[in-house]
Design an enzyme around this catalytic site. Structure first.
Site, mmCIF file in Angstrom:
data_model
loop_
_atom_site.group_PDB
_atom_site.id
_atom_site.type_symbol
_atom_site.label_atom_id
_atom_site.label_comp_id
_atom_site.label_asym_id
_atom_site.label_seq_id
_atom_site.Cartn_x
_atom_site.Cartn_y
_atom_site.Cartn_z
ATOM 1 N N GLU A 75 0.830 -1.203 0.000
ATOM 2 C CA GLU A 75 0.000 0.000 0.000
ATOM 3 C C GLU A 75 0.865 1.254 0.000
ATOM 4 O O GLU A 75 2.035 1.216 0.366
ATOM 5 C CB GLU A 75 -0.942 -0.016 1.208
ATOM 6 C CG GLU A 75 -1.908 -1.209 1.192
ATOM 7 C CD GLU A 75 -2.865 -1.223 2.364
ATOM 8 O OE1 GLU A 75 -3.238 -0.122 2.825
ATOM 9 O OE2 GLU A 75 -3.226 -2.323 2.810
ATOM 10 N N MET B 282 -9.867 -3.933 -1.697
ATOM 11 C CA MET B 282 -9.927 -3.657 -0.252
ATOM 12 C C MET B 282 -11.078 -2.683 0.039
ATOM 13 O O MET B 282 -10.876 -1.513 0.393
ATOM 14 C CB MET B 282 -8.591 -3.129 0.239
ATOM 15 C CG MET B 282 -7.482 -4.166 0.137
ATOM 16 S SD MET B 282 -5.917 -3.641 0.864
ATOM 17 C CE MET B 282 -5.381 -2.436 -0.349
ATOM 18 N N TYR C 20 -13.123 -1.590 2.223
ATOM 19 C CA TYR C 20 -13.428 -1.293 3.630
ATOM 20 C C TYR C 20 -12.541 -0.138 4.075
ATOM 21 O O TYR C 20 -11.696 0.337 3.315
ATOM 22 C CB TYR C 20 -13.212 -2.515 4.522
ATOM 23 C CG TYR C 20 -11.998 -3.351 4.185
ATOM 24 C CD1 TYR C 20 -10.713 -2.934 4.503
ATOM 25 C CD2 TYR C 20 -12.141 -4.567 3.528
ATOM 26 C CE1 TYR C 20 -9.601 -3.701 4.183
ATOM 27 C CE2 TYR C 20 -11.031 -5.347 3.206
ATOM 28 C CZ TYR C 20 -9.762 -4.903 3.546
ATOM 29 O OH TYR C 20 -8.667 -5.669 3.230
ATOM 30 N N GLU C 21 -12.762 0.331 5.275
ATOM 31 C CA GLU C 21 -12.005 1.443 5.866
ATOM 32 C C GLU C 21 -12.397 2.817 5.339
ATOM 33 O O GLU C 21 -11.598 3.740 5.354
ATOM 34 C CB GLU C 21 -10.495 1.242 5.730
ATOM 35 C CG GLU C 21 -9.938 0.135 6.609
ATOM 36 C CD GLU C 21 -9.943 0.483 8.098
ATOM 37 O OE1 GLU C 21 -9.051 1.186 8.580
ATOM 38 O OE2 GLU C 21 -10.895 0.017 8.783
ATOM 39 N N TRP D 129 -11.067 -9.339 5.983
ATOM 40 C CA TRP D 129 -10.085 -8.752 6.890
ATOM 41 C C TRP D 129 -10.817 -8.441 8.187
ATOM 42 O O TRP D 129 -11.646 -7.547 8.239
ATOM 43 C CB TRP D 129 -9.468 -7.471 6.327
ATOM 44 C CG TRP D 129 -8.525 -6.876 7.340
ATOM 45 C CD1 TRP D 129 -8.773 -5.837 8.198
ATOM 46 C CD2 TRP D 129 -7.199 -7.330 7.616
ATOM 47 N NE1 TRP D 129 -7.691 -5.614 8.991
ATOM 48 C CE2 TRP D 129 -6.711 -6.520 8.667
ATOM 49 C CE3 TRP D 129 -6.394 -8.352 7.121
ATOM 50 C CZ2 TRP D 129 -5.436 -6.691 9.205
ATOM 51 C CZ3 TRP D 129 -5.131 -8.514 7.653
ATOM 52 C CH2 TRP D 129 -4.661 -7.685 8.678
#
Length: 374
Positions: free
Chosen positions: A168, A231, A233-234, A356
């Protein structure tokens, strides 16, 4: 399979009678604890299915080596891949194994016919993603070859089935070099019958700005790797304002863009197995949210005697409560929000899902997944 949203007059007994199933099954599937109190607005999974997991899509779960054996054994029947988090490396390409032994995880995965995966991350000495470390590797053919040689040795010795590349904050100037690195790893490991996947920050447009996005070439990486993890999420995160961790409107935008660059059958969407508890009022740079498990979040709402609300647009549950004269706001995942994500997998015919992480058991999620993909 039905999702029941708890009303003020509901009890476990009355719900069981309504659906004609045992109270014990509702209690077990939803991880309720004695005396089996419920929260208004709580979503309960009502499943009449058998207890046998069925693997119809690819499902990956990330886990640290210190995962409890009980959680691992409860979860593995629903997985096709177990990603061990994580291995690091030096600028010279020397592989750094996790501080704890991974043998038990790998052996347990094989026992359940799940493919163990080595997760590779560019963590610096501070434990954070280090783009200078990435830059040193992807621009040094000698370091790359050293790392690939050591990966092959570790894969063979430990019995892994492949590598997941989770880099990342890649510098925009290293974008093409990173893609070439992934292609190099994939071509080399595929010849030895190992698979390679790559984690992608959740872009919704090719020209999206930001350090998370500019270094990731969706089309190039989708072609270079065997499959990818979005990814997704977040959006709601530790240092950000209170909001859904994985809002369905944002996930849809990412998937709609991704399928224009990558074949759908190579795409897994990321699913968070956690939520956040923010103290209010939120102050940028000061407020820090606490990570909270999905089952834990519901139990907190019950303890505080508050109603669980549901954002119908973002398809995510949330609630507020007071403690020690401080108001809190909690966003998490339940079977309703998970169903929205499973529906997206089916709508776009995606490869599957990547969790995750699986360090805490959320049994209703796995039963819901089984019931969706029979």
């Amino acid at each position: 399979m039905t999702i029941h949203v708890v009303k003020a007059s509901d009890t476990v007994d009355s719900i069981a009678k309504t659906y004609g199933i045992s109270t014990d099954k509702i209690i077990y599937d939803n991880q309720l604890i004695y005396p089996f109190r419920l929260a208004v607005g709580q979503a309960l999974l009502i499943s009449n299915g058998n207890d046998k997991p069925v693997k119809r899509i690819d499902v990956n779960g990330y886990a640290y080596p210190f995962i409890s054996n009980w959680v691992l054994e409860e979860t593995l029947p629903y997985l096709t891949e177990l990603s061990v988090f994580s291995y690091g490396f030096t600028p010279e390409g020397d592989l750094i194994p996790p501080p704890l032994d991974t043998t038990v995880m790998i052996d347990k995965a094989k026992e359940f016919k799940v493919l163990p995966i080595l997760t590779l991350t560019p963590f610096g000495l501070d434990g954070k993603f280090n783009n200078q470390l990435i830059s040193a590797l992807v621009n040094d053919p000698k370091a790359q070859q050293n790392l690939i040689d050591q990966l092959i040795k570790e894969l063979k010795e430990k019995g892994y089935g492949g590598v997941d590349i989770d880099f990342e904050y890649i510098l925009p100037t290293d974008r093409d070099a990173f893609t070439s690195f992934v292609k190099n790893v994939t071509q080399t490991l595929n010849k030895l019958s190992y698979q390679v996947s790559v984690a992608l920050a959740p872009k919704s447009a090719v020209s999206q700005k930001g350090l998370l996005y500019e270094g990731k070439d969706y089309g190039g990486l989708g072609a270079a790797a065997n499959h990818v993890l979005l990814m997704t999420y977040e959006w709601g995160y530790t240092y950000g304002p209170p909001m859904a961790v994985a809002p369905i409107t944002q996930i849809r935008k990412v998937v709609e863009y991704a399928v224009t660059e990558i074949p759908a059958e190579k795409i897994n969407i990321g699913i968070p197995n956690y939520g956040y508890d923010w103290p209010l009022p939120f102050e940028q740079g000061v407020t820090k949210a606490k990570t909270i498990g999905n089952v834990e979040a519901v139990r907190l709402a019950i303890e505080q005697g508050v109603e669980i609300m549901y954002d119908e647009v973002e398809q995510s549950p949330f609630f507020r409560y007071w403690q020690d004269n401080i108001q809190h706001e909690v966003w998490f995942e339940d079977v309703r929000s998970l169903q929205a994500k499973f529906d997206l997998i089916k709508e776009f015919n995606l490869r599957g899902a990547g969790y995750w992480h699986i360090m805490q058991l959320f049994r209703a999620n796995w039963i819901l997944l089984r019931d969706n993909f029979l």
